[in-house]
Write an enzyme that holds these catalytic residues in place. Sequence first.
Site, mmCIF file in Angstrom:
data_model
loop_
_atom_site.group_PDB
_atom_site.id
_atom_site.type_symbol
_atom_site.label_atom_id
_atom_site.label_comp_id
_atom_site.label_asym_id
_atom_site.label_seq_id
_atom_site.Cartn_x
_atom_site.Cartn_y
_atom_site.Cartn_z
ATOM 1 N N GLU A 1 -0.490 -1.272 -4.799
ATOM 2 C CA GLU A 1 -2.201 -0.461 -5.569
ATOM 3 C C GLU A 1 -2.630 0.643 -6.011
ATOM 4 O O GLU A 1 -0.624 1.190 -5.823
ATOM 5 C CB GLU A 1 -3.117 -0.452 -3.537
ATOM 6 C CG GLU A 1 -4.376 0.311 -4.200
ATOM 7 C CD GLU A 1 -5.059 0.221 -2.653
ATOM 8 O OE1 GLU A 1 -5.382 -0.594 -2.020
ATOM 9 O OE2 GLU A 1 -5.993 1.009 -2.515
ATOM 10 N N ASP B 1 -2.714 0.773 6.752
ATOM 11 C CA ASP B 1 -1.629 -0.277 5.744
ATOM 12 C C ASP B 1 -1.367 -0.649 5.822
ATOM 13 O O ASP B 1 -1.126 -1.288 4.608
ATOM 14 C CB ASP B 1 -0.455 0.971 5.823
ATOM 15 C CG ASP B 1 -0.867 1.979 6.910
ATOM 16 O OD1 ASP B 1 -0.748 3.556 5.655
ATOM 17 O OD2 ASP B 1 -0.840 2.157 7.910
ATOM 18 N N ASP C 1 0.735 -1.475 -0.211
ATOM 19 C CA ASP C 1 -0.248 0.227 -0.205
ATOM 20 C C ASP C 1 1.047 0.950 0.714
ATOM 21 O O ASP C 1 1.680 1.630 1.181
ATOM 22 C CB ASP C 1 -0.668 -0.344 1.296
ATOM 23 C CG ASP C 1 -1.753 0.884 1.410
ATOM 24 O OD1 ASP C 1 -2.239 1.721 0.302
ATOM 25 O OD2 ASP C 1 -2.175 1.265 2.153
#
Lengths: 163, 163
Positions: A67, A140, A7
């Site tokens: 991501e 996260d 992330d």
Amino acid sequence: MFVLGIDPGLSRCGYSILSGRGASTRAVAAGVITTEPHEPVPQRLVALQQEIRRLLDEFAPSVLAIERVLFQINVRTAMGVGQAAGVVMAEAAATGCEVVEYSPNQVKQAVCGDGAATKQQVGEMVRMLLGLSEQLRPADVSDAAAVALCHMAQSPAPAVARR
Amino acid sequence: MFVLGIDPGLSRCGYSILSGRGASTRAVAAGVITTEPHEPVPQRLVALQQEIRRLLDEFAPSVLAIERVLFQINVRTAMGVGQAAGVVMAEAAATGCEVVEYSPNQVKQAVCGDGAATKQQVGEMVRMLLGLSEQLRPADVSDAAAVALCHMAQSPAPAVARR
């Protein structure tokens, strides 16, 4: 097969290294790489580069799933996220690790079956899929695990597992 | 002292390596690092990383001056520019090279004395400041030289030059 989920972020970059397949998928390492907001950006990018290199060296993941940055969300922080994602992707690809990007919607769809799932729903599904008693914290880390799980769900199972 | 100016981009990343000071400033190398738009982004970032590393190795610049990405301009290409800038800044800072970012307005103000100068005006001032008979082409190269000149204009001259 290790999958390293990311992330991306410059202040906080979540990571989760997953192993296994299907119901046997487990997290073997997870955490957050943080850099100091008061430090100059180039030094923060180097710190991130070094930590990612360490993870790639230690776990030699076959895939890094990350991501995809969406600029519409927050223009103020998007630049740092884009810069961080660039450093992470270059480091992984330079070692021969496959790099795959997934949009937030793809991740939610794969993990929750709903591209509009909430953070809480994603966190709960990640907990269940990894057989944990509590949700991964901070968010996260859970989000990084979600993108790794998304990649695993997209990848065909080995032929032997389908018999 | 070499200053490496960078106009960051993933498809096209302009660079100019300047040497000297004041009226004796000259370009010692300049060009555009291009990556193939049909290639996967991680491989393109690796190609850029390798070319930047080659420039840092060959010229050992003391400073890398890079134009700051402004996301307002073009959201579609901003992600690639941000990722490319991240890779470039991390590579330079990792070698101990000082990295300084300048906004497009700062560059135009320093080179043309007008933060709203046109591309053509910037190209012409770069040509004059570097003592060239023609403008640097393509524009990525000229823009990279402009940000290096901007850095040189901001930096105090060595004490000996002020006597």
